[in-house]
Design an enzyme around this catalytic site. Structure first.
Site, mmCIF file in Angstrom:
data_model
loop_
_atom_site.group_PDB
_atom_site.id
_atom_site.type_symbol
_atom_site.label_atom_id
_atom_site.label_comp_id
_atom_site.label_asym_id
_atom_site.label_seq_id
_atom_site.Cartn_x
_atom_site.Cartn_y
_atom_site.Cartn_z
ATOM 1 N N HIS A 123 -43.453 6.458 64.878
ATOM 2 C CA HIS A 123 -43.397 5.001 64.710
ATOM 3 C C HIS A 123 -43.923 4.662 63.316
ATOM 4 O O HIS A 123 -45.075 4.953 62.994
ATOM 5 C CB HIS A 123 -44.249 4.308 65.789
ATOM 6 C CG HIS A 123 -44.306 2.816 65.626
ATOM 7 N ND1 HIS A 123 -45.145 2.025 66.363
ATOM 8 C CD2 HIS A 123 -43.640 1.951 64.825
ATOM 9 C CE1 HIS A 123 -44.986 0.748 66.025
ATOM 10 N NE2 HIS A 123 -44.081 0.688 65.083
ATOM 11 N N HIS A 172 -35.557 7.771 49.478
ATOM 12 C CA HIS A 172 -34.597 8.887 49.452
ATOM 13 C C HIS A 172 -35.236 10.201 49.895
ATOM 14 O O HIS A 172 -36.396 10.472 49.600
ATOM 15 C CB HIS A 172 -34.018 9.047 48.042
ATOM 16 C CG HIS A 172 -35.063 9.435 47.040
ATOM 17 N ND1 HIS A 172 -35.380 10.747 46.779
ATOM 18 C CD2 HIS A 172 -35.893 8.683 46.289
ATOM 19 C CE1 HIS A 172 -36.349 10.796 45.889
ATOM 20 N NE2 HIS A 172 -36.684 9.551 45.580
HETATM 21 O O1 JB3 Z 1 -46.817 -4.508 65.754
HETATM 22 C C1 JB3 Z 1 -45.750 -4.818 66.225
HETATM 23 C C2 JB3 Z 1 -44.716 -5.482 65.383
HETATM 24 N N1 JB3 Z 1 -45.420 -4.585 67.480
HETATM 25 C C3 JB3 Z 1 -46.290 -3.904 68.444
HETATM 26 C C4 JB3 Z 1 -45.456 -2.861 69.172
HETATM 27 C C5 JB3 Z 1 -44.925 -1.811 68.216
HETATM 28 O O2 JB3 Z 1 -46.294 -2.191 70.150
HETATM 29 C C6 JB3 Z 1 -46.837 -4.911 69.466
HETATM 30 O O3 JB3 Z 1 -47.606 -5.885 68.793
HETATM 31 C C7 JB3 Z 1 -47.666 -4.188 70.517
HETATM 32 O O4 JB3 Z 1 -48.821 -3.654 69.937
HETATM 33 C C8 JB3 Z 1 -46.850 -3.054 71.145
HETATM 34 O O5 JB3 Z 1 -45.809 -3.680 71.874
HETATM 35 P P1 JB3 Z 1 -45.481 -3.256 73.375
HETATM 36 O O6 JB3 Z 1 -45.432 -1.770 73.458
HETATM 37 O O7 JB3 Z 1 -44.298 -4.014 73.784
HETATM 38 O O8 JB3 Z 1 -46.767 -3.680 74.207
HETATM 39 P P2 JB3 Z 1 -46.990 -4.872 75.225
HETATM 40 O O9 JB3 Z 1 -46.638 -6.174 74.613
HETATM 41 O O10 JB3 Z 1 -48.366 -4.676 75.748
HETATM 42 O O11 JB3 Z 1 -45.947 -4.635 76.403
HETATM 43 C C9 JB3 Z 1 -45.815 -3.419 77.080
HETATM 44 C C10 JB3 Z 1 -45.054 -3.702 78.379
HETATM 45 O O12 JB3 Z 1 -44.514 -2.466 78.864
HETATM 46 C C11 JB3 Z 1 -45.919 -4.254 79.490
HETATM 47 O O13 JB3 Z 1 -45.247 -5.324 80.131
HETATM 48 C C12 JB3 Z 1 -46.105 -3.067 80.452
HETATM 49 O O14 JB3 Z 1 -46.251 -3.454 81.809
HETATM 50 C C13 JB3 Z 1 -44.815 -2.304 80.242
HETATM 51 N N2 JB3 Z 1 -44.875 -0.848 80.502
HETATM 52 C C14 JB3 Z 1 -45.870 0.026 80.195
HETATM 53 N N3 JB3 Z 1 -45.512 1.276 80.533
HETATM 54 C C15 JB3 Z 1 -43.865 -0.150 81.048
HETATM 55 C C16 JB3 Z 1 -44.267 1.201 81.061
HETATM 56 N N4 JB3 Z 1 -42.668 -0.552 81.526
HETATM 57 C C17 JB3 Z 1 -41.839 0.388 82.016
HETATM 58 N N5 JB3 Z 1 -40.651 0.036 82.491
HETATM 59 N N6 JB3 Z 1 -42.161 1.719 82.047
HETATM 60 C C18 JB3 Z 1 -43.364 2.182 81.589
HETATM 61 O O15 JB3 Z 1 -43.634 3.384 81.644
#
Ligand code: JB3
Length: 214
Positions: free
Chosen positions: A146, A137
């Site tokens: 985050h 609350h």
């Molecule tokens: O802990 C938990 C439950 N989740 C974590 C989450 C909060 O953060 C997770 O375990 C990871 O640590 C992280 O997840 P995230 O951010 O999805 O990271 P990753 O799995 O590395 O995927 C990031 C994707 O975003 C990759 O495919 C990158 O190529 C892409 N990306 C990065 N920058 C982008 C950009 N895609 C777009 N369209 N634009 C961007 O600027």
């Protein structure tokens, strides 16, 4: 009818966003990812339709956006850039989250499965309240924060913009966390934390720059 959603990013967090949107009945048009190798792939059956430039093929009136990335700085930059271009961000509220009727939830905020938001809490724009985190609350959560899975915020906690609260951290009642802080996973915060500081441990203490580089 709500506009269909394009999700920015096609990694781990995007999967959770796809699942939550789908369960809450939103149509998903596709995902966009910077990595050209991901274009043409699917995430839980949803296609990766291109890079960020694929968004501009759709007018702001035709689509909503959702950020499928976890990193606070990236989320902040993407949210500001696409807001400036006129796009709106979908609220993502998993049907298995418990959100008090009078809690205020900002644009683009994401409340994941098992999260609990208690009465009079205020959740800013582009915030993630991740899996099974609880916000009690009268908490006030600034834009782009985050709160990672399993973190627990007691009543009246205030968190400044752009801060990251790590997995399983515990914040005792009424503590104030400044802007752009990092609270390490598992930390227990018993007093206020000034802006731009990383704290860790039980009770949480500022980390030295050496510890942060390790
Ligand atoms: O802990 C938990 C439950 N989740 C974590 C989450 C909060 O953060 C997770 O375990 C990871 O640590 C992280 O997840 P995230 O951010 O999805 O990271 P990753 O799995 O590395 O995927 C990031 C994707 O975003 C990759 O495919 C990158 O190529 C892409 N990306 C990065 N920058 C982008 C950009 N895609 C777009 N369209 N634009 C961007 O600027």
């Amino acid at each position: 009818m709500s506009a269909p959603v394009i999700i920015i990013g096609a990694g781990g967090h995007a999967k959770v966003v796809v699942d939550a949107l789908r369960r809450s009945g939103r149509d998903i048009l596709g995902l966009v990812d910077n990595d050209p190798e991901k274009v043409g792939a699917t995430v839980l059956g949803v296609p990766v339709i291109g890079g960020d430039d694929a968004i501009e093929k759709h007018t702001p009136a035709d689509v909503n956006l959702a950020i499928g990335l976890g990193l606070v700085r990236q989320r902040q930059a993407l949210f500001s850039a696409f807001k400036e271009s006129g796009y709106a961000f979908a609220k993502v509220i998993h049907p298995a989250a418990v959100v008090a009727d009078n809690a205020r939830i900002g644009e683009g905020a994401q409340i994941m499965a098992g999260a609990i938001i208690q009465p009079d809490a205020i959740i800013g724009d582009n915030v993630i309240i991740n899996t099974r985190a609880s916000v009690d609350h009268d908490c006030v959560i600034g834009d782009h924060v985050h709160i990672a899975p399993g973190a627990t915020l007691a009543g009246g906690v205030w968190i400044g913009e752009g801060s990251m609260i790590g997995v399983g951290a515990t914040l005792l009642e009424n503590v104030r966390i400044g802007d752009n802080c990092i609270i390490a996973g598992g930390a227990t915060v018993i007093g206020d934390v000034p802006a731009n500081i990383t704290v860790a441990g039980v009770p949480a203490k500022p980390m030295t720059s050496k510890e942060q580089d390790a």
